[in-house]
Motif scaffolding. Structure first.
Motif, PDB file in Angstrom:
ATOM      1  N   LEU A 141       0.817  -1.215   0.000  1.00  0.00           N
ATOM      2  CA  LEU A 141       0.000   0.000   0.000  1.00  0.00           C
ATOM      3  C   LEU A 141       0.846   1.259   0.000  1.00  0.00           C
ATOM      4  CD1 LEU A 141      -2.821  -1.049   2.476  1.00  0.00           C
ATOM      5  CD2 LEU A 141      -2.727  -1.299  -0.008  1.00  0.00           C
ATOM      6  N   GLU A 142       2.158   1.109   0.067  1.00  0.00           N
ATOM      7  CA  GLU A 142       3.064   2.254  -0.002  1.00  0.00           C
ATOM      8  C   GLU A 142       3.474   2.558  -1.448  1.00  0.00           C
ATOM      9  OE1 GLU A 142       6.340   1.291   2.488  1.00  0.00           O
ATOM     10  OE2 GLU A 142       5.138   1.119   4.322  1.00  0.00           O
ATOM     11  N   LYS A 143       3.089   1.702  -2.376  1.00  0.00           N
ATOM     12  CA  LYS A 143       3.496   1.844  -3.770  1.00  0.00           C
ATOM     13  C   LYS A 143       2.431   2.600  -4.575  1.00  0.00           C
ATOM     14  CE  LYS A 143       5.915  -2.599  -3.535  1.00  0.00           C
ATOM     15  NZ  LYS A 143       6.004  -3.978  -4.091  1.00  0.00           N
ATOM     16  N   LYS A 144       2.875   3.574  -5.329  1.00  0.00           N
ATOM     17  CA  LYS A 144       1.957   4.407  -6.118  1.00  0.00           C
ATOM     18  C   LYS A 144       1.176   3.569  -7.127  1.00  0.00           C
ATOM     19  CE  LYS A 144       0.399   8.416  -7.816  1.00  0.00           C
ATOM     20  NZ  LYS A 144      -0.293   8.002  -9.041  1.00  0.00           N
ATOM     21  N   ARG A 145       1.849   2.653  -7.789  1.00  0.00           N
ATOM     22  CA  ARG A 145       1.176   1.844  -8.805  1.00  0.00           C
ATOM     23  C   ARG A 145       0.080   0.984  -8.168  1.00  0.00           C
ATOM     24  NH1 ARG A 145       1.236  -3.029 -11.518  1.00  0.00           N
ATOM     25  NH2 ARG A 145       1.068  -2.907 -13.792  1.00  0.00           N
ATOM     26  N   THR A 146       0.360   0.433  -6.994  1.00  0.00           N
ATOM     27  CA  THR A 146      -0.645  -0.366  -6.292  1.00  0.00           C
ATOM     28  C   THR A 146      -1.840   0.481  -5.913  1.00  0.00           C
ATOM     29  OG1 THR A 146       1.022  -1.885  -5.399  1.00  0.00           O
ATOM     30  CG2 THR A 146      -1.098  -1.779  -4.250  1.00  0.00           C
ATOM     31  N   LEU A 147      -1.581   1.687  -5.408  1.00  0.00           N
ATOM     32  CA  LEU A 147      -2.671   2.582  -5.021  1.00  0.00           C
ATOM     33  C   LEU A 147      -3.512   2.987  -6.222  1.00  0.00           C
ATOM     34  CD1 LEU A 147      -0.825   4.830  -2.409  1.00  0.00           C
ATOM     35  CD2 LEU A 147      -2.442   2.969  -1.966  1.00  0.00           C
ATOM     36  N   ASP A 148      -2.853   3.212  -7.358  1.00  0.00           N
ATOM     37  CA  ASP A 148      -3.596   3.538  -8.581  1.00  0.00           C
ATOM     38  C   ASP A 148      -4.479   2.368  -8.999  1.00  0.00           C
ATOM     39  OD1 ASP A 148      -2.592   6.078  -8.783  1.00  0.00           O
ATOM     40  OD2 ASP A 148      -1.086   5.610 -10.314  1.00  0.00           O
ATOM     41  N   ARG A 149      -3.928   1.178  -8.918  1.00  0.00           N
ATOM     42  CA  ARG A 149      -4.706  -0.009  -9.286  1.00  0.00           C
ATOM     43  C   ARG A 149      -5.918  -0.170  -8.368  1.00  0.00           C
ATOM     44  NH1 ARG A 149      -3.406  -6.116 -10.677  1.00  0.00           N
ATOM     45  NH2 ARG A 149      -5.275  -7.066  -9.821  1.00  0.00           N
ATOM     46  N   LEU A 150      -5.713   0.016  -7.092  1.00  0.00           N
ATOM     47  CA  LEU A 150      -6.814  -0.096  -6.148  1.00  0.00           C
ATOM     48  C   LEU A 150      -7.875   0.981  -6.377  1.00  0.00           C
ATOM     49  CD1 LEU A 150      -4.808  -0.926  -2.910  1.00  0.00           C
ATOM     50  CD2 LEU A 150      -6.297  -2.479  -4.189  1.00  0.00           C
ATOM     51  N   GLU A 151      -7.428   2.150  -6.785  1.00  0.00           N
ATOM     52  CA  GLU A 151      -8.381   3.221  -7.087  1.00  0.00           C
ATOM     53  C   GLU A 151      -9.218   2.848  -8.314  1.00  0.00           C
ATOM     54  OE1 GLU A 151     -10.543   6.792  -7.133  1.00  0.00           O
ATOM     55  OE2 GLU A 151      -9.521   5.636  -5.577  1.00  0.00           O
ATOM     56  N   LEU A 152      -8.599   2.207  -9.293  1.00  0.00           N
ATOM     57  CA  LEU A 152      -9.345   1.734 -10.457  1.00  0.00           C
ATOM     58  C   LEU A 152     -10.401   0.712 -10.032  1.00  0.00           C
ATOM     59  CD1 LEU A 152      -6.434   1.278 -13.032  1.00  0.00           C
ATOM     60  CD2 LEU A 152      -8.204   3.044 -13.082  1.00  0.00           C
ATOM     61  N   GLU A 153     -10.011  -0.197  -9.143  1.00  0.00           N
ATOM     62  CA  GLU A 153     -10.960  -1.191  -8.637  1.00  0.00           C
ATOM     63  C   GLU A 153     -12.112  -0.519  -7.887  1.00  0.00           C
ATOM     64  OE1 GLU A 153      -9.510  -4.814  -6.814  1.00  0.00           O
ATOM     65  OE2 GLU A 153      -7.480  -4.353  -7.482  1.00  0.00           O
ATOM     66  N   ARG A 154     -11.757   0.442  -7.044  1.00  0.00           N
ATOM     67  CA  ARG A 154     -12.780   1.140  -6.260  1.00  0.00           C
ATOM     68  C   ARG A 154     -13.816   1.794  -7.166  1.00  0.00           C
ATOM     69  NH1 ARG A 154     -14.514   5.854  -4.662  1.00  0.00           N
ATOM     70  NH2 ARG A 154     -13.035   6.962  -5.999  1.00  0.00           N
ATOM     71  N   ARG A 155     -13.334   2.505  -8.189  1.00  0.00           N
ATOM     72  CA  ARG A 155     -14.243   3.192  -9.101  1.00  0.00           C
ATOM     73  C   ARG A 155     -15.108   2.205  -9.881  1.00  0.00           C
ATOM     74  NH1 ARG A 155     -10.271   7.890 -11.759  1.00  0.00           N
ATOM     75  NH2 ARG A 155      -9.557   8.752  -9.751  1.00  0.00           N
ATOM     76  N   TYR A 156     -14.501   1.101 -10.286  1.00  0.00           N
ATOM     77  CA  TYR A 156     -15.227   0.091 -11.064  1.00  0.00           C
ATOM     78  C   TYR A 156     -16.397  -0.477 -10.260  1.00  0.00           C
ATOM     79  CZ  TYR A 156     -16.023  -4.179 -13.808  1.00  0.00           C
ATOM     80  OH  TYR A 156     -16.583  -5.184 -14.554  1.00  0.00           O
ATOM     81  N   TRP A 157     -16.115  -0.885  -9.021  1.00  0.00           N
ATOM     82  CA  TRP A 157     -17.166  -1.502  -8.218  1.00  0.00           C
ATOM     83  C   TRP A 157     -18.196  -0.478  -7.764  1.00  0.00           C
ATOM     84  CZ3 TRP A 157     -17.719  -6.230  -9.183  1.00  0.00           C
ATOM     85  CH2 TRP A 157     -16.625  -7.062  -9.420  1.00  0.00           C
ATOM     86  N   LYS A 158     -17.754   0.764  -7.559  1.00  0.00           N
ATOM     87  CA  LYS A 158     -18.706   1.813  -7.209  1.00  0.00           C
ATOM     88  C   LYS A 158     -19.689   2.038  -8.360  1.00  0.00           C
ATOM     89  CE  LYS A 158     -19.100   6.634  -5.733  1.00  0.00           C
ATOM     90  NZ  LYS A 158     -18.371   7.901  -5.415  1.00  0.00           N
ATOM     91  N   ALA A 159     -19.158   2.013  -9.596  1.00  0.00           N
ATOM     92  CA  ALA A 159     -20.012   2.195 -10.769  1.00  0.00           C
ATOM     93  C   ALA A 159     -21.028   1.062 -10.894  1.00  0.00           C
ATOM     94  CB  ALA A 159     -19.146   2.271 -12.030  1.00  0.00           C
ATOM     95  N   LYS A 160     -20.676  -0.095 -10.391  1.00  0.00           N
ATOM     96  CA  LYS A 160     -21.586  -1.241 -10.457  1.00  0.00           C
ATOM     97  C   LYS A 160     -22.465  -1.354  -9.213  1.00  0.00           C
ATOM     98  CE  LYS A 160     -20.188  -5.060 -12.454  1.00  0.00           C
ATOM     99  NZ  LYS A 160     -20.808  -4.981 -13.781  1.00  0.00           N
TER     100      LYS A 160
END
Length: 283
Positions: A141-160
């Motif tokens: 969770l300290e890695k920028k790329r991981t946080l970006d990926r998790l943000e993509l997941e968050r937005r995807y599931w929120k949209a659904k």
């Protein structure tokens, strides 16, 4: 993505789709990723699921332990691991995220991001709900790329309209998961039709014996094997099966100690629970 060739391409994506990956439900679901696809940073596991009656694939101990916790919950009726987020960029706004980080460096083809678990939950009124959970090690969770990926997941599931969250090893009840791991394989003890009749009878006899025994559980199990001239360890296997099927209730929040007496270890016996059924909590 095989272990010998990790390049991701449109050709591989098409093959995965034709194989049915990321599609289906229950026993018919095929995870988007399997342990054959690429090396893991942790211990990989292949486990036959109680809920789905199929083989599940996990890449880390934390994924596996969370799976065990889900298996124990009666409200959970389906567990789909490594669930793909198809058509991600069509469903959410990604303009503020560098999507080049999520493309194969050789082919330039975008990776299909997947969420660790998509869980189907059935409440006591028969209504179905869904929850998505991403499993990560806390240091990731300290890695920028991981946080970006998790943000993509968050937005995807929120949209659904589906509840989504992140879990690390710190949020997993390790003791409970290890207890479930200890009994997990015994759940399927009576699957073998040739042995089911005899073993089914023995589980009933053992359950009755444990209600009367004043010996330590380990000694009671040893005595059961000896008196019935069973192979050493048979009673222990039956004991695990009884716990897995929730005919014997123990406190899984604590280490299962066989040096305790039955009335110290076993909270209660559920004689009315039929084979294959769990306990359904009241609304």
């Amino acid at each position: 993505m095989s272990k010998n060739n990790n390049t991701w391409s449109e050709r591989k994506f098409t093959r995965f789709i034709k194989e049915g990956r990321g599609q289906g439900r229950g026993s018919g679901y095929k995870p988007w990723l399997t342990i054959q696809d690429f090396p893991s940073k942790g211990r990989v596991s292949r486990l036959k699921g109680w809920k789905t009656n199929r083989i599940h694939h996990f890449f880390t101990d934390t994924q596996t332990r969370f799976f065990y916790l889900l298996e124990w919950e009666d409200a959970v009726i389906d567990i789909r691991e490594h669930f793909p987020l198809f058509n991600l960029e069509e469903k959410i706004d990604t303009k503020d995220i560098n999507m080049e980080n999520f493309k194969d460096k050789e082919s330039g083809f975008p990776y299909t991001i997947s969420t660790s678990f998509l869980i189907t939950i059935k409440d006591c009124h028969g209504n179905l709900e869904y929850a998505a959970r991403s499993i990560k090690a806390d240091y990731e969770l300290e890695k920028k790329r991981t946080l970006d990926r998790l943000e993509l997941e968050r937005r995807y599931w929120k949209a659904k309209g589906i509840d989504w969250g992140i879990l690390t090893q710190k949020e997993i009840n390790k003791t409970k998961a290890k207890n479930i791991e200890w009994i997990h394989a015994a759940y399927f003890l009576l699957e073998n039709e040739e042995k089911a009749k005899d073993l089914g009878y023995l589980t009933e006899v053992l359950q009755e014996e444990l209600t009367k025994s004043s010996l330590q559980v380990r000694l009671a199990l040893k005595k059961f094997d000896e008196e019935l001239k069973l192979e050493t360890g048979t009673a222990l296997m039956l004991f695990k099966h009884l716990i897995a099927r929730k005919k014997i209730v123990v406190d899984l929040e604590k280490e299962i100690k066989l040096n305790l007496k039955p009335d110290e270890l076993i909270a209660r016996f559920n004689e009315k629970v039929r084979e294959g059924e769990g306990l359904v909590s009241n609304c």
